[in-house]
Design a protein around this motif. Structure first.
Motif, PDB file in Angstrom:
ATOM      1  N   CYS A  40       2.751  26.650  37.359  1.00 49.27           N
ATOM      2  CA  CYS A  40       3.747  26.034  38.356  1.00 49.27           C
ATOM      3  C   CYS A  40       3.842  26.650  39.692  1.00 49.27           C
ATOM      4  N   ASP A  70       1.586  25.646  42.907  1.00 51.35           N
ATOM      5  CA  ASP A  70       1.783  24.363  43.245  1.00 51.35           C
ATOM      6  C   ASP A  70       2.705  23.843  43.688  1.00 51.35           C
ATOM      7  N   LYS A  89       4.446  18.032  41.092  1.00 52.97           N
ATOM      8  CA  LYS A  89       3.163  18.909  40.634  1.00 52.97           C
ATOM      9  C   LYS A  89       3.445  19.886  39.802  1.00 52.97           C
TER      10      LYS A  89
END
Length: 64
Positions: free
Chosen positions: A15, A18, A50
């Motif tokens: 993660c 992004d 995202k």
């Protein structure tokens, strides 16, 4: 509102790259954390958060 990472995080780091606001950091080394003050749920950057779309264990949810 902001997103949060639950305890079932596997600390994969998928993660982090992004996040358009750099709100995700390595917490205690066991799981990652999202800074509630800077997370904008990707509003203005993407149609949806995202981090949620890239998380392999689906541990990211809206903070309450």
């Amino acid at each position: 509102m902001a997103m949060k990472i639950q305890e079932d995080c596997i600390a994969c780091g998928a993660c982090v790259p992004d996040c358009p606001t750099n709100s995700i950091t390595e917490g205690d080394g066991i799981l990652y954390v999202i800074d509630q003050a800077t997370c904008v749920e990707c509003v203005g950057h993407s149609d949806s958060p995202k981090c949620v779309s890239v998380c392999p264990v689906e541990c990211i949810v809206k903070a309450e």
